[in-house]
Design a protein around this motif. Structure first.
Motif, short mmCIF file in Angstrom:
data_model
loop_
_atom_site.label_atom_id
_atom_site.label_comp_id
_atom_site.label_asym_id
_atom_site.label_seq_id
_atom_site.Cartn_x
_atom_site.Cartn_y
_atom_site.Cartn_z
N GLY A 22 0.84 -1.28 -0.02
CA GLY A 22 -0.15 -0.04 -0.06
C GLY A 22 1.03 1.11 0.04
N LEU A 23 0.27 2.31 -0.73
CA LEU A 23 1.27 3.48 -0.77
C LEU A 23 0.90 4.62 0.15
N GLY A 24 -0.76 4.42 0.61
CA GLY A 24 -1.02 5.85 1.29
C GLY A 24 -0.94 5.34 2.78
N VAL A 25 -1.23 6.46 3.72
CA VAL A 25 -0.95 6.23 5.13
C VAL A 25 -2.26 7.00 5.72
N PRO A 26 -3.24 6.05 6.00
CA PRO A 26 -3.40 4.86 6.16
C PRO A 26 -3.76 4.17 4.84
N SER A 27 -3.60 2.70 4.56
CA SER A 27 -3.98 2.14 3.31
C SER A 27 -5.02 1.05 3.48
N SER A 28 -5.73 0.61 2.62
CA SER A 28 -6.58 -0.52 2.80
C SER A 28 -5.73 -1.68 2.56
N SER A 29 -4.80 -1.64 2.23
CA SER A 29 -3.96 -2.84 1.63
C SER A 29 -3.33 -3.27 3.22
N ARG A 30 -2.81 -2.17 4.11
CA ARG A 30 -2.31 -2.52 5.34
C ARG A 30 -3.25 -3.01 6.20
N MET A 31 -4.72 -2.33 6.07
CA MET A 31 -5.79 -2.84 6.69
C MET A 31 -5.90 -4.53 6.53
N LEU A 32 -5.89 -4.83 5.33
CA LEU A 32 -6.20 -6.23 4.99
C LEU A 32 -4.98 -7.14 5.52
N PHE A 221 -15.91 2.46 6.17
CA PHE A 221 -14.57 2.50 5.67
C PHE A 221 -13.57 3.60 5.92
N GLU A 222 -14.16 4.85 5.59
CA GLU A 222 -13.38 6.02 5.94
C GLU A 222 -12.92 6.03 7.43
N GLU A 223 -13.69 5.64 8.49
CA GLU A 223 -13.18 5.71 9.60
C GLU A 223 -12.17 4.75 10.26
N LEU A 224 -12.34 3.51 9.40
CA LEU A 224 -11.35 2.54 9.75
C LEU A 224 -10.01 2.84 9.28
N LEU A 225 -9.88 3.55 8.24
CA LEU A 225 -8.69 4.06 7.52
C LEU A 225 -8.14 5.42 8.63
N ALA A 226 -9.00 5.89 9.10
CA ALA A 226 -8.53 7.03 10.09
C ALA A 226 -7.78 6.41 11.30
N GLN A 227 -8.77 5.31 11.93
CA GLN A 227 -8.15 4.59 13.09
C GLN A 227 -6.87 3.78 12.63
#
Length: 231
Positions: A22-32, A221-227
């Motif tokens: 994943g490239l973002g911080v945070p990223s959905s790839s990191r979550m998975l 989903f957006e809040e999960l990324l924020a967490q």
């Protein structure tokens, strides 16, 4: 000479390395990647075997990977990561989908690893993308690459689209089921316990897990990324 308790525990411990591109911080790839790593650790615990999980984000190695491809040798930081991957008992590999395939960063990392280094290594494949249509990347891009590297991929690979996150959604329940099934299959590949579809292990069935509430499960989903960003 009899083994001490500490020696027996050390022998039983499995080392799981999680790679996420994943490239973002945070990223959905990191979550998975975090979900897969924790599910694998829990599955080994249920099978009576300790497991350590270490997670690495390839974006932190992007320059070193590019230099390795041009110069032909790995800088010390990248070499240390490659050694972690090679020495691990099992691997979790997660990529975002770019242009209908795995990311260039993800592919480049595995390009700089010796093509015999992953021979026989059990791997869970994961991918994330903006649409469920891109789930084909698992079978048409990732599996062929890891097959070429002679790794042993779990039968279940896990793809997550935005609709797969959050509580109360069918997608979220299905994602959780696939994550746990893949983790149980990883345990089976390492010989800790068999996967029995008719009577699935505790961590592999759709409804076999203890009802421990996930504090993030009810979040969109957006809040999960924020967490994830605040961790």
């Amino acid at each position: 000479m009899h083994e001490t308790t500490e020696e027996a525990a050390e022998m039983a411990q499995r080392r799981i390395v999680v790679i996420t591109a994943g490239l973002g911080v945070p990223s959905s790839s990191r979550m998975l990647a975090d979900q897969l790593g924790e599910a694998a650790r829990a599955a080994f615990a249920a099978a009576g075997s300790d497991a350590s999980v270490r997670t690495f984000e390839l974006r932190e190695y992007a320059v070193d990977i590019a230099n390795n491809m041009v110069a032909g040798y790995a800088p010390p930081k990248l070499e240390a990561l490659i050694n972690e991957v090679v020495d691990a008992d099992a691997l979790v590999a997660v990529t975002p989908v770019f242009t209908a395939s795995m990311s260039g960063l993800f592919k480049s990392f595995f390009d700089v690893i010796d093509n015999r280094a992953l021979d026989g290594k059990p791997v869970i494949l994961g991918a994330t993308g903006g649409s469920a249509r891109h789930s084909m990347v698992l079978d048409f891009a990732m599996r062929p690459m890891f097959s070429y590297l002679r790794a042993r991929t779990t039968p279940t690979a896990v793809y997550a689209a935005p609709g797969d996150w959050g509580s109360g959604d069918a997608g979220a329940a299905t994602l959780d089921s696939r994550v746990r099934r893949a983790a149980a299959e990883l345990v089976a590949l390492l010989g800790a316990q068999p996967v029995q579809p008719s009577q699935p292990p505790q961590l592999s069935g759709d409804r076999q897990l203890p009802a421990r509430p996930d504090p993030l499960a009810s979040l969109p989903f957006e809040e999960l990324l924020a967490q994830t960003q605040r961790r």
